[in-house]
Design an enzyme around this catalytic site. Structure first.
Site, mmCIF file in Angstrom:
data_model
loop_
_atom_site.group_PDB
_atom_site.id
_atom_site.type_symbol
_atom_site.label_atom_id
_atom_site.label_comp_id
_atom_site.label_asym_id
_atom_site.label_seq_id
_atom_site.Cartn_x
_atom_site.Cartn_y
_atom_site.Cartn_z
ATOM 1 N N TYR A 165 34.068 31.746 43.914
ATOM 2 C CA TYR A 165 32.717 31.981 44.438
ATOM 3 C C TYR A 165 32.014 30.684 44.820
ATOM 4 O O TYR A 165 31.396 30.590 45.864
ATOM 5 C CB TYR A 165 31.876 32.766 43.417
ATOM 6 C CG TYR A 165 32.383 34.182 43.267
ATOM 7 C CD1 TYR A 165 31.950 35.177 44.123
ATOM 8 C CD2 TYR A 165 33.347 34.516 42.305
ATOM 9 C CE1 TYR A 165 32.441 36.473 44.037
ATOM 10 C CE2 TYR A 165 33.844 35.810 42.207
ATOM 11 C CZ TYR A 165 33.385 36.779 43.074
ATOM 12 O OH TYR A 165 33.882 38.054 42.996
ATOM 13 N N GLU B 46 39.495 37.647 44.623
ATOM 14 C CA GLU B 46 38.059 37.904 44.781
ATOM 15 C C GLU B 46 37.427 36.738 45.508
ATOM 16 O O GLU B 46 37.704 35.575 45.212
ATOM 17 C CB GLU B 46 37.320 38.023 43.434
ATOM 18 C CG GLU B 46 37.541 39.305 42.704
ATOM 19 C CD GLU B 46 36.770 39.368 41.378
ATOM 20 O OE1 GLU B 46 35.733 38.683 41.228
ATOM 21 O OE2 GLU B 46 37.232 40.105 40.504
ATOM 22 N N ARG C 232 42.179 46.536 45.692
ATOM 23 C CA ARG C 232 42.366 46.129 44.300
ATOM 24 C C ARG C 232 41.323 46.830 43.440
ATOM 25 O O ARG C 232 40.124 46.689 43.684
ATOM 26 C CB ARG C 232 42.186 44.607 44.205
ATOM 27 C CG ARG C 232 42.166 44.070 42.792
ATOM 28 C CD ARG C 232 42.016 42.535 42.744
ATOM 29 N NE ARG C 232 42.004 42.098 41.369
ATOM 30 C CZ ARG C 232 40.969 41.488 40.785
ATOM 31 N NH1 ARG C 232 39.880 41.179 41.458
ATOM 32 N NH2 ARG C 232 41.015 41.169 39.510
ATOM 33 N N ASN D 103 40.282 33.810 41.976
ATOM 34 C CA ASN D 103 38.948 34.312 42.313
ATOM 35 C C ASN D 103 38.048 33.111 42.520
ATOM 36 O O ASN D 103 38.027 32.189 41.687
ATOM 37 C CB ASN D 103 38.377 35.159 41.170
ATOM 38 C CG ASN D 103 39.179 36.435 40.929
ATOM 39 O OD1 ASN D 103 40.141 36.718 41.648
ATOM 40 N ND2 ASN D 103 38.781 37.201 39.942
ATOM 41 N N HIS E 9 39.839 44.646 33.343
ATOM 42 C CA HIS E 9 38.681 43.992 33.967
ATOM 43 C C HIS E 9 37.501 44.159 33.003
ATOM 44 O O HIS E 9 36.505 44.806 33.317
ATOM 45 C CB HIS E 9 38.411 44.590 35.346
ATOM 46 C CG HIS E 9 37.598 43.704 36.256
ATOM 47 N ND1 HIS E 9 38.022 43.318 37.515
ATOM 48 C CD2 HIS E 9 36.377 43.136 36.099
ATOM 49 C CE1 HIS E 9 37.093 42.557 38.091
ATOM 50 N NE2 HIS E 9 36.082 42.438 37.252
ATOM 51 N N GLU F 249 40.132 37.369 35.227
ATOM 52 C CA GLU F 249 39.233 36.320 34.751
ATOM 53 C C GLU F 249 39.111 36.259 33.227
ATOM 54 O O GLU F 249 38.046 36.526 32.662
ATOM 55 C CB GLU F 249 37.841 36.506 35.373
ATOM 56 C CG GLU F 249 37.861 36.483 36.883
ATOM 57 C CD GLU F 249 36.465 36.355 37.503
ATOM 58 O OE1 GLU F 249 35.464 36.417 36.767
ATOM 59 O OE2 GLU F 249 36.392 36.162 38.724
#
Ligand code: PNW
Length: 478
Positions: free
Chosen positions: A304, A379, A83, A302, A127, A172
Protein backbone atom coordinates in the site's frame (compact mmCIF):
# COMPACT_ATOMS: atom_id res chain seq x y z
CA UNK A 1 -2.71 13.37 -23.09
CA UNK A 2 -2.18 16.69 -24.91
CA UNK A 3 0.82 15.62 -26.99
CA UNK A 4 0.29 14.89 -30.69
CA UNK A 5 1.93 11.45 -30.57
CA UNK A 6 0.06 9.03 -28.34
CA UNK A 7 2.04 7.64 -25.38
CA UNK A 8 3.29 4.06 -25.84
CA UNK A 9 0.71 1.91 -24.08
CA UNK A 10 1.92 0.01 -21.03
CA UNK A 11 1.33 -3.60 -22.11
CA UNK A 12 1.57 -6.78 -20.03
CA UNK A 13 2.54 -10.37 -20.86
CA UNK A 14 -0.46 -12.26 -22.28
CA UNK A 15 -0.63 -14.72 -19.36
CA UNK A 16 -0.66 -11.93 -16.75
CA UNK A 17 -3.59 -12.39 -14.32
CA UNK A 18 -5.87 -9.41 -13.73
CA UNK A 19 -7.57 -10.06 -10.43
CA UNK A 20 -9.37 -8.53 -7.50
CA UNK A 21 -9.33 -9.56 -3.84
CA UNK A 22 -11.61 -9.67 -0.79
CA UNK A 23 -11.73 -11.51 2.54
CA UNK A 24 -14.47 -13.48 4.28
CA UNK A 25 -15.20 -11.35 7.33
CA UNK A 26 -15.04 -8.14 5.31
CA UNK A 27 -17.74 -9.14 2.80
CA UNK A 28 -19.75 -12.25 3.70
CA UNK A 29 -22.07 -11.28 6.56
CA UNK A 30 -24.39 -14.19 7.47
CA UNK A 31 -22.29 -14.66 10.57
CA UNK A 32 -24.73 -16.97 12.32
CA UNK A 33 -25.88 -19.00 9.33
CA UNK A 34 -25.31 -22.64 8.42
CA UNK A 35 -23.42 -23.47 11.58
CA UNK A 36 -20.85 -20.67 11.61
CA UNK A 37 -19.69 -19.67 15.08
CA UNK A 38 -17.92 -16.46 16.21
CA UNK A 39 -14.36 -15.70 15.22
CA UNK A 40 -12.12 -13.27 17.07
CA UNK A 41 -13.37 -10.54 14.71
CA UNK A 42 -17.00 -11.10 15.73
CA UNK A 43 -16.01 -10.81 19.37
CA UNK A 44 -13.74 -7.81 18.80
CA UNK A 45 -16.13 -5.82 16.61
CA UNK A 46 -18.94 -6.41 19.12
CA UNK A 47 -16.76 -5.09 21.96
CA UNK A 48 -17.57 -1.40 22.54
CA UNK A 49 -14.86 1.00 21.44
CA UNK A 50 -12.94 -1.38 19.19
CA UNK A 51 -14.23 -0.35 15.75
CA UNK A 52 -15.32 3.01 14.34
CA UNK A 53 -18.97 3.57 15.20
CA UNK A 54 -19.15 0.08 16.73
CA UNK A 55 -19.49 -1.35 13.24
CA UNK A 56 -19.31 -5.11 12.69
CA UNK A 57 -19.21 -7.64 9.87
CA UNK A 58 -22.63 -9.06 10.83
CA UNK A 59 -24.10 -8.11 7.46
CA UNK A 60 -21.10 -6.59 5.68
CA UNK A 61 -21.95 -6.56 1.96
CA UNK A 62 -24.09 -9.69 2.25
CA UNK A 63 -21.87 -11.57 -0.19
CA UNK A 64 -22.90 -14.90 1.37
CA UNK A 65 -26.34 -14.42 -0.21
CA UNK A 66 -25.29 -12.41 -3.25
CA UNK A 67 -22.27 -14.37 -4.43
CA UNK A 68 -23.87 -15.35 -7.75
CA UNK A 69 -24.55 -11.73 -8.70
CA UNK A 70 -21.12 -10.74 -7.44
CA UNK A 71 -19.44 -13.33 -9.66
CA UNK A 72 -21.52 -12.17 -12.63
CA UNK A 73 -20.31 -8.64 -11.91
CA UNK A 74 -16.69 -9.88 -11.83
CA UNK A 75 -17.21 -11.44 -15.24
CA UNK A 76 -18.67 -8.16 -16.55
CA UNK A 77 -15.48 -6.49 -15.31
CA UNK A 78 -13.33 -8.95 -17.30
CA UNK A 79 -11.58 -10.26 -14.19
CA UNK A 80 -9.29 -13.19 -14.88
CA UNK A 81 -8.83 -14.11 -11.21
CA UNK A 82 -10.53 -13.62 -7.85
CA UNK A 83 -8.84 -13.97 -4.46
CA UNK A 84 -11.15 -14.65 -1.51
CA UNK A 85 -10.70 -16.15 1.93
CA UNK A 86 -12.42 -19.00 3.73
CA UNK A 87 -14.01 -18.34 7.11
CA UNK A 88 -12.45 -20.98 9.37
CA UNK A 89 -15.40 -21.02 11.79
CA UNK A 90 -17.84 -21.68 8.94
CA UNK A 91 -15.91 -24.84 8.10
CA UNK A 92 -14.80 -25.94 11.58
CA UNK A 93 -16.93 -24.07 14.11
CA UNK A 94 -14.81 -24.77 17.16
CA UNK A 95 -11.53 -24.67 15.27
CA UNK A 96 -11.19 -28.43 15.62
CA UNK A 97 -12.91 -31.62 14.67
CA UNK A 98 -15.00 -32.59 11.67
CA UNK A 99 -16.00 -30.15 8.93
CA UNK A 100 -19.45 -28.65 8.57
CA UNK A 101 -20.63 -29.58 5.07
CA UNK A 102 -22.91 -26.55 4.67
CA UNK A 103 -19.95 -24.29 5.33
CA UNK A 104 -17.77 -26.03 2.75
CA UNK A 105 -20.68 -26.07 0.29
CA UNK A 106 -20.77 -22.29 0.16
CA UNK A 107 -17.16 -22.16 -1.03
CA UNK A 108 -17.69 -25.06 -3.43
CA UNK A 109 -20.62 -23.22 -5.04
CA UNK A 110 -18.65 -19.97 -5.17
CA UNK A 111 -15.71 -21.71 -6.85
CA UNK A 112 -17.95 -23.47 -9.37
CA UNK A 113 -19.61 -20.18 -10.24
CA UNK A 114 -16.17 -18.60 -10.80
CA UNK A 115 -14.93 -21.49 -12.93
CA UNK A 116 -18.11 -21.39 -15.02
CA UNK A 117 -17.27 -17.76 -15.85
CA UNK A 118 -13.63 -18.50 -16.59
CA UNK A 119 -12.36 -16.71 -13.46
CA UNK A 120 -9.46 -18.38 -11.64
CA UNK A 121 -10.11 -18.73 -7.92
CA UNK A 122 -7.28 -18.05 -5.44
CA UNK A 123 -8.09 -19.22 -1.92
CA UNK A 124 -6.66 -17.61 1.22
CA UNK A 125 -7.10 -20.00 4.13
CA UNK A 126 -6.56 -17.47 6.91
CA UNK A 127 -7.43 -13.80 6.63
CA UNK A 128 -7.47 -13.01 10.39
CA UNK A 129 -10.72 -14.64 11.55
CA UNK A 130 -9.50 -17.19 14.12
CA UNK A 131 -12.32 -19.27 15.65
CA UNK A 132 -13.00 -17.70 19.05
CA UNK A 133 -12.59 -21.05 20.83
CA UNK A 134 -8.98 -21.23 19.65
CA UNK A 135 -8.33 -17.73 21.00
CA UNK A 136 -9.91 -18.81 24.30
CA UNK A 137 -7.37 -21.65 24.33
CA UNK A 138 -4.52 -19.13 23.94
CA UNK A 139 -4.69 -17.98 20.31
CA UNK A 140 -1.60 -17.57 18.15
CA UNK A 141 0.84 -17.27 21.09
CA UNK A 142 -0.17 -20.88 21.80
CA UNK A 143 1.70 -23.49 19.75
CA UNK A 144 -1.31 -25.77 19.34
CA UNK A 145 -3.03 -23.17 17.13
CA UNK A 146 -0.52 -23.94 14.37
CA UNK A 147 -1.48 -27.65 14.45
CA UNK A 148 -5.16 -26.75 14.39
CA UNK A 149 -4.50 -24.61 11.32
CA UNK A 150 -2.84 -27.52 9.52
CA UNK A 151 -5.86 -29.71 10.20
CA UNK A 152 -8.18 -27.01 8.85
CA UNK A 153 -5.93 -26.54 5.78
CA UNK A 154 -6.21 -30.25 5.00
CA UNK A 155 -10.02 -30.10 5.23
CA UNK A 156 -10.31 -27.18 2.81
CA UNK A 157 -7.55 -28.54 0.55
CA UNK A 158 -9.36 -31.82 0.27
CA UNK A 159 -12.69 -30.15 -0.46
CA UNK A 160 -11.49 -27.66 -3.08
CA UNK A 161 -8.10 -28.93 -4.24
CA UNK A 162 -9.56 -30.51 -7.37
CA UNK A 163 -10.83 -27.14 -8.65
CA UNK A 164 -8.66 -24.42 -7.08
CA UNK A 165 -5.03 -24.12 -8.20
CA UNK A 166 -3.90 -21.03 -6.28
CA UNK A 167 -3.52 -21.46 -2.52
CA UNK A 168 -2.47 -18.87 0.05
CA UNK A 169 -1.97 -20.19 3.56
CA UNK A 170 -1.88 -16.89 5.51
CA UNK A 171 -2.70 -13.30 4.68
CA UNK A 172 -0.32 -10.78 6.24
CA UNK A 173 0.86 -12.63 9.33
CA UNK A 174 2.42 -9.31 10.43
CA UNK A 175 -1.05 -7.88 11.00
CA UNK A 176 -2.24 -11.02 12.83
CA UNK A 177 0.75 -11.00 15.18
CA UNK A 178 1.48 -7.34 15.77
CA UNK A 179 -1.83 -5.52 15.26
CA UNK A 180 -3.61 -8.39 17.03
CA UNK A 181 -1.28 -9.02 19.98
CA UNK A 182 1.01 -5.95 20.35
CA UNK A 183 -0.85 -2.73 19.43
CA UNK A 184 -4.24 -4.36 19.90
CA UNK A 185 -5.97 -2.39 17.12
CA UNK A 186 -7.02 -5.67 15.51
CA UNK A 187 -8.65 -8.74 17.05
CA UNK A 188 -8.09 -10.20 19.58
CA UNK A 189 -6.93 -6.78 20.85
CA UNK A 190 -4.14 -7.91 23.15
CA UNK A 191 -1.19 -5.61 23.96
CA UNK A 192 1.67 -7.91 24.91
CA UNK A 193 4.75 -7.53 22.66
CA UNK A 194 6.39 -10.75 23.90
CA UNK A 195 3.20 -12.69 23.12
CA UNK A 196 3.14 -11.05 19.67
CA UNK A 197 6.62 -12.42 18.89
CA UNK A 198 5.45 -15.89 19.92
CA UNK A 199 2.38 -15.41 17.75
CA UNK A 200 4.63 -14.55 14.78
CA UNK A 201 6.57 -17.78 15.24
CA UNK A 202 3.41 -19.87 15.52
CA UNK A 203 1.98 -18.21 12.42
CA UNK A 204 5.18 -19.18 10.59
CA UNK A 205 4.80 -22.70 11.92
CA UNK A 206 1.14 -22.72 10.84
CA UNK A 207 2.21 -21.72 7.35
CA UNK A 208 4.77 -24.53 7.17
CA UNK A 209 2.49 -27.20 8.62
CA UNK A 210 -0.39 -25.92 6.50
CA UNK A 211 1.68 -26.01 3.31
CA UNK A 212 2.71 -29.60 4.09
CA UNK A 213 -0.87 -30.60 4.80
CA UNK A 214 -2.08 -29.03 1.55
CA UNK A 215 0.60 -30.88 -0.43
CA UNK A 216 -0.46 -34.17 1.04
CA UNK A 217 -4.12 -33.80 0.01
CA UNK A 218 -3.95 -31.88 -3.27
CA UNK A 219 -2.91 -32.51 -6.88
CA UNK A 220 0.75 -31.60 -7.47
CA UNK A 221 -0.18 -28.98 -10.08
CA UNK A 222 -1.61 -26.65 -7.43
CA UNK A 223 0.44 -23.67 -6.30
CA UNK A 224 1.06 -23.01 -2.62
CA UNK A 225 2.03 -19.55 -1.42
CA UNK A 226 1.39 -16.98 1.27
CA UNK A 227 0.81 -13.23 1.23
CA UNK A 228 3.21 -11.01 3.14
CA UNK A 229 2.89 -7.29 3.81
CA UNK A 230 6.51 -6.65 4.55
CA UNK A 231 7.22 -2.93 4.69
CA UNK A 232 9.31 -1.05 2.20
CA UNK A 233 11.32 0.70 4.91
CA UNK A 234 13.20 3.89 4.16
CA UNK A 235 15.58 5.81 6.43
CA UNK A 236 14.64 9.50 6.84
CA UNK A 237 18.25 10.54 6.21
CA UNK A 238 19.52 7.89 3.80
CA UNK A 239 23.18 8.44 4.69
CA UNK A 240 22.74 8.63 8.48
CA UNK A 241 23.93 5.36 10.07
CA UNK A 242 21.49 5.71 13.00
CA UNK A 243 18.55 6.08 10.61
CA UNK A 244 19.84 3.15 8.55
CA UNK A 245 19.95 1.02 11.71
CA UNK A 246 16.37 2.05 12.53
CA UNK A 247 15.29 1.03 9.02
CA UNK A 248 17.06 -2.34 9.32
CA UNK A 249 15.31 -3.01 12.63
CA UNK A 250 11.87 -2.32 11.19
CA UNK A 251 12.73 -4.35 8.09
CA UNK A 252 13.56 -7.32 10.35
CA UNK A 253 10.36 -6.86 12.36
CA UNK A 254 8.11 -6.66 9.31
CA UNK A 255 9.95 -8.73 6.71
CA UNK A 256 12.81 -10.89 7.98
CA UNK A 257 10.74 -12.27 10.86
CA UNK A 258 8.57 -13.98 8.21
CA UNK A 259 10.63 -14.40 5.05
CA UNK A 260 13.73 -15.36 7.08
CA UNK A 261 12.35 -18.69 8.28
CA UNK A 262 9.94 -19.19 5.36
CA UNK A 263 12.38 -18.56 2.50
CA UNK A 264 15.75 -19.22 4.16
CA UNK A 265 15.06 -21.44 7.17
CA UNK A 266 16.39 -18.99 9.79
CA UNK A 267 15.41 -15.91 11.77
CA UNK A 268 17.76 -12.95 11.17
CA UNK A 269 20.43 -12.77 13.93
CA UNK A 270 19.82 -9.04 14.15
CA UNK A 271 16.14 -9.69 14.96
CA UNK A 272 16.98 -12.16 17.73
CA UNK A 273 19.41 -9.65 19.26
CA UNK A 274 17.09 -6.66 18.94
CA UNK A 275 14.26 -8.48 20.74
CA UNK A 276 16.36 -10.23 23.41
CA UNK A 277 15.00 -7.98 26.19
CA UNK A 278 11.51 -9.39 25.51
CA UNK A 279 12.16 -13.06 24.77
CA UNK A 280 14.90 -15.66 24.43
CA UNK A 281 12.97 -17.28 21.53
CA UNK A 282 12.97 -20.60 23.38
CA UNK A 283 9.53 -21.24 21.83
CA UNK A 284 11.40 -22.07 18.60
CA UNK A 285 11.76 -25.82 19.03
CA UNK A 286 14.17 -28.19 17.30
CA UNK A 287 12.91 -28.91 13.82
CA UNK A 288 10.59 -25.88 13.63
CA UNK A 289 12.72 -24.02 11.12
CA UNK A 290 12.75 -27.02 8.78
CA UNK A 291 8.98 -27.31 9.06
CA UNK A 292 8.53 -23.62 8.29
CA UNK A 293 10.98 -23.71 5.39
CA UNK A 294 8.66 -25.60 2.99
CA UNK A 295 9.10 -25.33 -0.77
CA UNK A 296 6.80 -22.65 -2.18
CA UNK A 297 5.40 -22.31 -5.69
CA UNK A 298 4.86 -18.57 -5.52
CA UNK A 299 4.99 -15.61 -3.15
CA UNK A 300 2.23 -13.06 -2.67
CA UNK A 301 3.14 -9.46 -1.91
CA UNK A 302 0.65 -6.94 -0.51
CA UNK A 303 1.64 -3.30 -0.89
CA UNK A 304 0.00 0.00 0.00
CA UNK A 305 2.65 2.54 1.06
CA UNK A 306 6.29 2.74 2.18
CA UNK A 307 7.39 3.18 5.82
CA UNK A 308 9.67 6.11 6.70
CA UNK A 309 11.74 5.86 9.88
CA UNK A 310 14.56 7.53 11.77
CA UNK A 311 16.43 6.96 15.02
CA UNK A 312 14.18 8.33 17.79
CA UNK A 313 15.12 11.22 19.98
CA UNK A 314 15.69 9.30 23.25
CA UNK A 315 13.77 11.97 25.22
CA UNK A 316 10.68 11.75 23.04
CA UNK A 317 8.43 9.03 24.45
CA UNK A 318 5.29 10.35 22.76
CA UNK A 319 2.92 8.24 20.69
CA UNK A 320 4.30 7.11 17.38
CA UNK A 321 2.66 8.28 14.18
CA UNK A 322 3.20 5.08 12.22
CA UNK A 323 -0.05 4.86 10.28
CA UNK A 324 -1.18 1.68 11.98
CA UNK A 325 -4.19 2.97 13.86
CA UNK A 326 -4.71 4.74 17.15
CA UNK A 327 -3.15 2.92 20.10
CA UNK A 328 -0.70 3.91 22.82
CA UNK A 329 0.80 0.49 22.29
CA UNK A 330 3.24 0.14 19.44
CA UNK A 331 2.92 -2.76 17.01
CA UNK A 332 6.75 -2.81 16.88
CA UNK A 333 8.28 -4.81 19.77
CA UNK A 334 11.55 -3.49 21.20
CA UNK A 335 11.56 -0.51 18.84
CA UNK A 336 11.29 2.45 21.24
CA UNK A 337 14.43 3.76 19.59
CA UNK A 338 12.68 4.11 16.23
CA UNK A 339 10.58 7.12 15.17
CA UNK A 340 8.00 6.86 12.38
CA UNK A 341 7.34 9.68 9.93
CA UNK A 342 4.68 10.55 7.41
CA UNK A 343 6.03 9.73 3.94
CA UNK A 344 5.99 12.67 1.54
CA UNK A 345 3.40 13.17 -1.18
CA UNK A 346 -0.30 12.87 -1.68
CA UNK A 347 -2.26 10.78 0.83
CA UNK A 348 -5.24 8.43 0.56
CA UNK A 349 -8.15 8.44 3.05
CA UNK A 350 -6.07 6.10 5.24
CA UNK A 351 -3.38 8.78 5.52
CA UNK A 352 -1.08 6.47 3.56
CA UNK A 353 1.14 8.23 1.01
CA UNK A 354 0.84 7.30 -2.64
CA UNK A 355 4.22 6.01 -3.82
CA UNK A 356 4.39 3.49 -6.68
CA UNK A 357 8.21 3.45 -6.52
CA UNK A 358 7.80 1.48 -3.28
CA UNK A 359 5.99 -1.30 -5.13
CA UNK A 360 8.77 -1.54 -7.72
CA UNK A 361 11.33 -1.63 -4.90
CA UNK A 362 9.38 -4.33 -3.04
CA UNK A 363 9.14 -6.57 -6.12
CA UNK A 364 12.83 -6.18 -6.96
CA UNK A 365 13.75 -6.95 -3.36
CA UNK A 366 11.86 -10.26 -3.39
CA UNK A 367 13.18 -11.02 -6.84
CA UNK A 368 16.61 -10.97 -5.16
CA UNK A 369 15.46 -12.59 -1.89
CA UNK A 370 13.79 -15.53 -3.66
CA UNK A 371 15.35 -15.87 -7.11
CA UNK A 372 13.17 -17.78 -9.54
CA UNK A 373 10.07 -17.78 -7.33
CA UNK A 374 7.00 -16.48 -9.22
CA UNK A 375 5.54 -13.39 -7.57
CA UNK A 376 1.97 -12.14 -7.37
CA UNK A 377 0.79 -8.79 -6.10
CA UNK A 378 -2.00 -10.20 -3.93
CA UNK A 379 -3.21 -6.79 -2.72
CA UNK A 380 -2.77 -3.19 -3.83
CA UNK A 381 -5.25 -0.36 -3.80
CA UNK A 382 -6.45 2.75 -2.03
CA UNK A 383 -9.32 4.19 0.03
CA UNK A 384 -10.92 7.41 -1.21
CA UNK A 385 -13.98 9.33 -0.15
CA UNK A 386 -16.18 8.10 -3.01
CA UNK A 387 -19.71 9.43 -3.41
CA UNK A 388 -22.28 8.82 -6.15
CA UNK A 389 -23.13 11.73 -8.42
CA UNK A 390 -26.75 12.80 -8.89
CA UNK A 391 -27.12 10.31 -11.76
CA UNK A 392 -25.83 7.47 -9.58
CA UNK A 393 -22.44 7.10 -11.28
CA UNK A 394 -19.31 7.11 -9.11
CA UNK A 395 -16.19 8.88 -10.31
CA UNK A 396 -12.90 8.13 -8.59
CA UNK A 397 -10.09 9.63 -10.71
CA UNK A 398 -7.70 9.40 -7.72
CA UNK A 399 -8.08 5.61 -7.65
CA UNK A 400 -7.60 5.40 -11.43
CA UNK A 401 -4.36 7.37 -11.05
CA UNK A 402 -3.30 5.16 -8.12
CA UNK A 403 -3.91 1.98 -10.11
CA UNK A 404 -2.24 3.35 -13.24
CA UNK A 405 0.83 4.36 -11.23
CA UNK A 406 1.13 1.07 -9.36
CA UNK A 407 0.45 -1.17 -12.34
CA UNK A 408 3.06 0.80 -14.29
CA UNK A 409 5.49 0.06 -11.45
CA UNK A 410 4.65 -3.66 -11.72
CA UNK A 411 5.31 -3.47 -15.46
CA UNK A 412 8.69 -1.79 -14.86
CA UNK A 413 9.62 -4.56 -12.45
CA UNK A 414 8.76 -7.17 -15.09
CA UNK A 415 10.95 -5.30 -17.58
CA UNK A 416 13.69 -5.32 -14.94
CA UNK A 417 13.52 -9.11 -14.78
CA UNK A 418 11.02 -9.90 -12.02
CA UNK A 419 8.64 -12.80 -12.63
CA UNK A 420 5.35 -11.14 -11.63
CA UNK A 421 2.47 -13.34 -12.75
CA UNK A 422 -0.54 -11.33 -11.67
CA UNK A 423 -2.13 -8.49 -9.74
CA UNK A 424 -5.12 -8.51 -7.38
CA UNK A 425 -6.72 -5.15 -6.82
CA UNK A 426 -7.76 -4.52 -3.20
CA UNK A 427 -10.63 -4.56 -3.24
CA UNK A 428 -13.28 -5.82 -5.62
CA UNK A 429 -15.92 -3.82 -3.74
CA UNK A 430 -16.28 -1.54 -0.71
CA UNK A 431 -16.35 -3.55 2.50
CA UNK A 432 -15.76 -3.74 6.27
CA UNK A 433 -12.36 -2.11 6.70
CA UNK A 434 -11.59 -3.69 10.11
CA UNK A 435 -11.17 -1.15 12.91
CA UNK A 436 -12.23 1.64 10.53
CA UNK A 437 -15.62 0.07 9.88
CA UNK A 438 -17.40 1.00 6.65
CA UNK A 439 -16.04 4.53 6.46
CA UNK A 440 -12.97 3.66 4.36
CA UNK A 441 -13.91 2.60 0.85
CA UNK A 442 -11.28 0.48 -0.95
CA UNK A 443 -13.60 -0.91 -3.62
CA UNK A 444 -13.38 -0.60 -7.38
CA UNK A 445 -17.12 -1.20 -7.06
CA UNK A 446 -19.20 1.13 -4.89
CA UNK A 447 -21.57 -0.46 -2.37
CA UNK A 448 -24.61 1.39 -1.05
CA UNK A 449 -24.75 -0.10 2.45
CA UNK A 450 -28.48 0.61 2.80
CA UNK A 451 -29.65 -1.13 -0.38
CA UNK A 452 -26.55 -3.33 -0.94
CA UNK A 453 -26.59 -2.09 -4.51
CA UNK A 454 -23.26 -2.46 -6.34
CA UNK A 455 -22.12 0.25 -8.79
CA UNK A 456 -18.80 -0.07 -10.60
CA UNK A 457 -16.78 3.13 -10.05
CA UNK A 458 -14.90 4.62 -12.98
CA UNK A 459 -11.80 2.79 -11.66
CA UNK A 460 -13.60 -0.54 -12.14
CA UNK A 461 -14.39 0.38 -15.74
CA UNK A 462 -10.79 1.49 -16.27
CA UNK A 463 -9.49 -1.77 -14.77
CA UNK A 464 -11.94 -3.82 -16.87
CA UNK A 465 -10.46 -2.21 -20.00
CA UNK A 466 -6.92 -2.95 -18.80
CA UNK A 467 -7.86 -6.59 -18.10
CA UNK A 468 -9.49 -6.96 -21.51
CA UNK A 469 -6.62 -5.37 -23.47
CA UNK A 470 -3.72 -6.58 -21.31
CA UNK A 471 -2.56 -2.98 -21.38
CA UNK A 472 -3.19 0.14 -19.30
CA UNK A 473 -5.55 2.73 -20.75
CA UNK A 474 -4.48 6.34 -20.22
CA UNK A 475 -5.72 7.39 -16.77
CA UNK A 476 -8.02 10.02 -18.24
CA UNK A 477 -9.26 7.64 -20.94
CA UNK A 478 -12.39 6.60 -19.03
C1 PNW B 1 -4.70 -5.26 4.50
N1 PNW B 1 -1.21 -1.65 8.45
O1 PNW B 1 -4.78 -4.79 5.80
C2 PNW B 1 -5.62 -6.45 4.52
O2 PNW B 1 -5.11 -7.63 3.99
C3 PNW B 1 -7.00 -6.14 4.04
O3 PNW B 1 -7.90 -7.00 4.65
C4 PNW B 1 -7.32 -4.68 4.29
O4 PNW B 1 -8.65 -4.36 4.03
C5 PNW B 1 -6.37 -3.87 3.42
O5 PNW B 1 -5.02 -4.21 3.65
C6 PNW B 1 -6.52 -2.36 3.58
O6 PNW B 1 -6.21 -1.95 4.88
C7 PNW B 1 -3.86 -3.98 6.38
O7 PNW B 1 -1.59 -1.08 9.47
C8 PNW B 1 -4.25 -3.34 7.55
O8 PNW B 1 -0.03 -1.54 8.02
C9 PNW B 1 -3.37 -2.57 8.24
C10 PNW B 1 -2.08 -2.43 7.76
C11 PNW B 1 -1.69 -3.05 6.59
C12 PNW B 1 -2.59 -3.83 5.90
Amino acid sequence: SDSATPATPVTFPPAFLWGAATSAYQIEGAVREDGRTPSIWDTFSHTPGKTAGGETGDIAVDHYHRYRDDVAMMADLNLGAYRFSVSWSRVQPTGRGPAVQRGLDFYRKLVDELLAKGIKPAVTLYHWDLPQELEDAGGWPERDTAYRFAEYAAIVGEALGDRVEQWITLNEPWCSAFLGYASGVHAPGRTDPAAALKAAHHLNLAHGLGAKALRSVMPARNQISLSLNTSVVRPLSPSDPADQAAARKIDDLSGGIFHGPILHGAYPETLLEATSSLTDWSFVLDGDLDLIHQPLDALGLNYYTPTLVSAADPDDKGPRADGHGASEHSPWPAADDVAFHQSPGEQTEMGWSVDPTGLHELIMRYNREAPGLPLYITENGAAYDDKPDADGTVHDPERVAYLHGHLSAVRRAITDGADVRGYYLWSLMDNFEWAYGYDKRFGAVYVDYVTQQRTPKSSALWYARAAKDGALPEPEGI
